[in-house]
Scaffold this motif. Structure first.
Motif, mmCIF file in Angstrom:
data_model
loop_
_atom_site.group_PDB
_atom_site.id
_atom_site.type_symbol
_atom_site.label_atom_id
_atom_site.label_comp_id
_atom_site.label_asym_id
_atom_site.label_seq_id
_atom_site.Cartn_x
_atom_site.Cartn_y
_atom_site.Cartn_z
ATOM 1 N N ALA A 1 0.762 -1.612 -0.014
ATOM 2 C CA ALA A 1 0.025 0.045 -0.430
ATOM 3 C C ALA A 1 0.607 1.538 -0.143
ATOM 4 C CB ALA A 1 -1.062 0.029 0.549
ATOM 5 N N CYS A 2 2.266 0.716 -0.207
ATOM 6 C CA CYS A 2 3.351 2.056 0.009
ATOM 7 C C CYS A 2 3.667 1.911 -0.815
ATOM 8 C CB CYS A 2 3.625 2.251 1.541
ATOM 9 S SG CYS A 2 5.188 3.810 1.421
ATOM 10 N N LEU A 3 4.249 2.791 -1.706
ATOM 11 C CA LEU A 3 5.275 2.691 -2.847
ATOM 12 C C LEU A 3 6.689 3.789 -2.414
ATOM 13 C CD1 LEU A 3 3.719 3.077 -6.373
ATOM 14 C CD2 LEU A 3 4.427 1.001 -4.699
ATOM 15 N N GLU A 4 7.701 3.626 -1.671
ATOM 16 C CA GLU A 4 8.779 4.364 -1.751
ATOM 17 C C GLU A 4 10.378 4.917 -2.817
ATOM 18 O OE1 GLU A 4 9.252 6.189 1.981
ATOM 19 O OE2 GLU A 4 8.064 5.173 2.746
ATOM 20 N N SER A 5 10.487 5.598 -2.768
ATOM 21 C CA SER A 5 11.710 5.707 -4.079
ATOM 22 C C SER A 5 12.438 6.805 -3.535
ATOM 23 C CB SER A 5 11.738 6.048 -5.245
ATOM 24 O OG SER A 5 10.535 7.163 -5.605
ATOM 25 N N ARG A 6 14.110 6.670 -3.341
ATOM 26 C CA ARG A 6 14.979 7.527 -2.955
ATOM 27 C C ARG A 6 16.074 8.099 -3.921
ATOM 28 N NH1 ARG A 6 15.371 8.504 2.715
ATOM 29 N NH2 ARG A 6 14.382 7.596 4.050
ATOM 30 N N GLY A 7 16.346 9.083 -3.938
ATOM 31 C CA GLY A 7 17.527 9.379 -5.016
ATOM 32 C C GLY A 7 19.153 10.258 -4.079
ATOM 33 N N GLU A 8 19.664 10.756 -4.966
ATOM 34 C CA GLU A 8 20.817 10.947 -3.839
ATOM 35 C C GLU A 8 19.900 12.486 -3.511
ATOM 36 O OE1 GLU A 8 25.294 13.136 -4.686
ATOM 37 O OE2 GLU A 8 24.022 11.795 -6.297
ATOM 38 N N GLN A 9 19.130 13.154 -3.264
ATOM 39 C CA GLN A 9 19.049 14.350 -2.905
ATOM 40 C C GLN A 9 17.078 14.222 -2.371
ATOM 41 O OE1 GLN A 9 20.234 17.152 -5.609
ATOM 42 N NE2 GLN A 9 21.496 17.965 -3.813
ATOM 43 N N CYS A 10 16.746 13.253 -2.883
ATOM 44 C CA CYS A 10 15.402 13.250 -3.042
ATOM 45 C C CYS A 10 14.775 11.769 -2.517
ATOM 46 C CB CYS A 10 14.488 13.314 -4.233
ATOM 47 S SG CYS A 10 15.187 12.194 -5.479
ATOM 48 N N ARG A 11 13.136 12.252 -1.518
ATOM 49 C CA ARG A 11 12.988 10.853 -0.929
ATOM 50 C C ARG A 11 11.715 11.351 -1.726
ATOM 51 N NH1 ARG A 11 13.168 12.360 3.491
ATOM 52 N NH2 ARG A 11 11.517 13.011 4.189
ATOM 53 N N LEU A 12 10.600 9.806 -2.561
ATOM 54 C CA LEU A 12 8.832 10.119 -2.772
ATOM 55 C C LEU A 12 8.170 9.008 -1.828
ATOM 56 C CD1 LEU A 12 6.739 10.938 -4.035
ATOM 57 C CD2 LEU A 12 7.956 9.079 -6.279
ATOM 58 N N SER A 13 7.237 8.763 -1.472
ATOM 59 C CA SER A 13 6.312 8.151 -0.869
ATOM 60 C C SER A 13 5.304 8.327 -1.085
ATOM 61 C CB SER A 13 6.658 8.242 0.798
ATOM 62 O OG SER A 13 5.328 7.531 1.777
ATOM 63 N N GLN A 14 4.563 7.245 -1.870
ATOM 64 C CA GLN A 14 3.730 7.126 -1.844
ATOM 65 C C GLN A 14 2.105 6.400 -0.959
ATOM 66 O OE1 GLN A 14 2.126 7.134 -6.228
ATOM 67 N NE2 GLN A 14 3.737 7.289 -6.911
ATOM 68 N N GLN A 15 0.936 6.693 -0.342
ATOM 69 C CA GLN A 15 0.645 5.748 0.303
ATOM 70 C C GLN A 15 -0.421 5.774 -0.882
ATOM 71 O OE1 GLN A 15 1.921 4.682 3.222
ATOM 72 N NE2 GLN A 15 0.507 3.185 3.805
ATOM 73 N N LEU A 16 -0.750 4.286 -0.742
ATOM 74 C CA LEU A 16 -1.910 4.042 -1.725
ATOM 75 C C LEU A 16 -3.017 3.518 -1.031
ATOM 76 C CD1 LEU A 16 -0.280 1.996 -4.040
ATOM 77 C CD2 LEU A 16 -0.501 4.517 -4.347
ATOM 78 N N ASN A 17 -4.961 3.922 -0.874
ATOM 79 C CA ASN A 17 -5.647 3.870 0.106
ATOM 80 C C ASN A 17 -6.801 2.982 -1.327
ATOM 81 O OD1 ASN A 17 -7.744 3.132 1.454
ATOM 82 N ND2 ASN A 17 -8.249 5.683 1.441
ATOM 83 N N HIS B 1 18.092 24.570 -0.086
ATOM 84 C CA HIS B 1 17.310 23.395 0.817
ATOM 85 C C HIS B 1 16.480 22.715 0.685
ATOM 86 C CE1 HIS B 1 20.602 25.086 2.961
ATOM 87 N NE2 HIS B 1 20.421 26.862 3.097
ATOM 88 N N ALA B 2 16.693 22.006 1.561
ATOM 89 C CA ALA B 2 15.473 20.548 0.761
ATOM 90 C C ALA B 2 13.913 20.516 1.632
ATOM 91 C CB ALA B 2 15.929 19.015 1.101
ATOM 92 N N TYR B 3 13.284 20.513 0.554
ATOM 93 C CA TYR B 3 12.188 20.030 2.012
ATOM 94 C C TYR B 3 10.751 19.355 1.454
ATOM 95 C CZ TYR B 3 9.946 23.863 -1.562
ATOM 96 O OH TYR B 3 9.515 24.649 -2.590
ATOM 97 N N THR B 4 9.876 19.244 2.477
ATOM 98 C CA THR B 4 9.139 18.189 1.703
ATOM 99 C C THR B 4 7.710 18.828 1.811
ATOM 100 O OG1 THR B 4 10.141 16.241 3.220
ATOM 101 C CG2 THR B 4 7.845 16.331 3.344
#
Length: 327
Positions: A72-88, A223-226
């Motif tokens: 139910a959750c897809l995660e991917s990470r790069g050198e400077q980034c992070r992505l999370s998809q929470q699927l309902n 600067h990174a933020y979410t």
């Protein structure tokens, strides 16, 4: 006490109406098996995945991962980034295949809707990729009825009574990330009323113009933020050193490495600074609400809370107190 309300007919999206009008010609109805179709997306090659939200739109270029039943959750990470998809996934319902352009829908794309006719995500096959995998997936999942597409049922919102302010503050102070997110989601369109009721150390309004100032400062300092946004079917949280904001007709566009976030600032009626306990320290975020008090997006720290707090300290001003900066 639980209150049940019905959504208006306007809640059925114009995108759904466009698909229904072109059904059997430029649009084909697929079986109501969104999970089975999601499992086949890995074969389509490069995709442009668009997530729809009330006050935002997120577009990302990606190869869809192999999906399992329990995921139910897809995660991917790069050198400077992070992505999370929470699927309902229980709310994902119908699927359309767009063969030729319809309104602003690109050819060779799949559209996933929730059970109330609101678009959840769009998967468009990137040009010159995928071969015949799109056509093979459409043929394998074709619905037997290509002539009729009934109107979705009205949305019934079952809402529990609002907690007392003291109880809300108690829960606010004790819940972990998932519990706090569930608490906020349960408030629905009552968020603003309760934010006004709790003490400033929990929720405090900020002036609207401080959001573009914050985004510009973060882009300037790299600067990174979410950024978190989404809909009933999927919630996205993307952490990255976003580009300086680009403004176009009231929309704020943020980009990073194939991801484009477009925030519709015209939908934002109020912005709130939220604080809550986190692992070892207090976590601070900004939340945008629409005129009905519904959640649109959240801005928060990337991997470094101190960097984020410095951005807030240098850019945010409390509502109604000109010149007073916020830490």
């Amino acid at each position: 006490m639980t209150v049940t309300t019905l959504a208006s007919a306007n809640d059925v999206s114009t995108t759904f109406h466009h698909c229904r009008a072109a059904l059997g010609d430029r649009v084909l109805r697929l079986q109501d098996e969104p999970l089975a179709i999601l499992k086949g997306l890995y074969r389509l090659g490069a995709l442009v995945v668009t997530t729809f939200a009330d006050g935002a739109r997120v577009s990302q270029s990606m190869r869809y991962p192999t999906l399992l039943d329990e995921e139910a959750c897809l995660e991917s990470r790069g050198e400077q980034c992070r992505l999370s998809q929470q699927l309902n996934l229980p709310l994902w319902h119908s699927v359309m295949a767009v063969l030729a352009p319809v309104a602003d829908l690109p050819a060779r794309s799949l559209l996933f809707f929730d059970r109330y006719g609101a678009p959840v995500q769009q998967m468009a096959v990137a040009p010159e990729t995928g071969g015949l995998a799109f056509e093979e997936l459409v043929c394998a999942m074709l619905h037997p009825d290509q002539r009729q597409l009934g109107a979705p049922p009205p949305r019934r919102d079952r809402r529990a009574a609002s907690p007392a302010v003291a109880e809300l503050e108690r829960q606010w102070s004790q819940l972990d990330d998932d519990g706090f997110r569930d608490l906020m989601a349960g408030l629905g369109d009552r968020r603003q009323v309760l934010y006004q009721a709790v003490r400033d150390k929990f929720a405090c309004p900020v002036r609207m113009e401080t959001v573009p100032a914050l985004l510009a400062l973060a882009g300037q300092r790299q600067h990174a933020y979410t950024v978190c946004t989404g809909n009933n079917g999927v919630r996205l949280c993307l952490s990255a050193p976003w580009s300086p904001p680009r403004w176009q007709k009231g929309h704020c566009h943020l980009a990073h490495n194939g991801v484009l976030v477009s925030l519709d600032m015209g939908r934002v009626a109020s912005v709130w600074r939220l604080r809550r306990p986190g692992p070892g320290r207090v976590v601070t975020a900004l939340e945008g609400l629409d005129a009905q008090g519904r959640w649109l997006w959240t801005l928060s720290a990337g991997d470094d809370e101190d960097v984020w707090l410095a951005l807030l300290s240098d850019s945010l001003i409390r509502e109604g107190r000109p010149g007073q900066r916020m830490a």
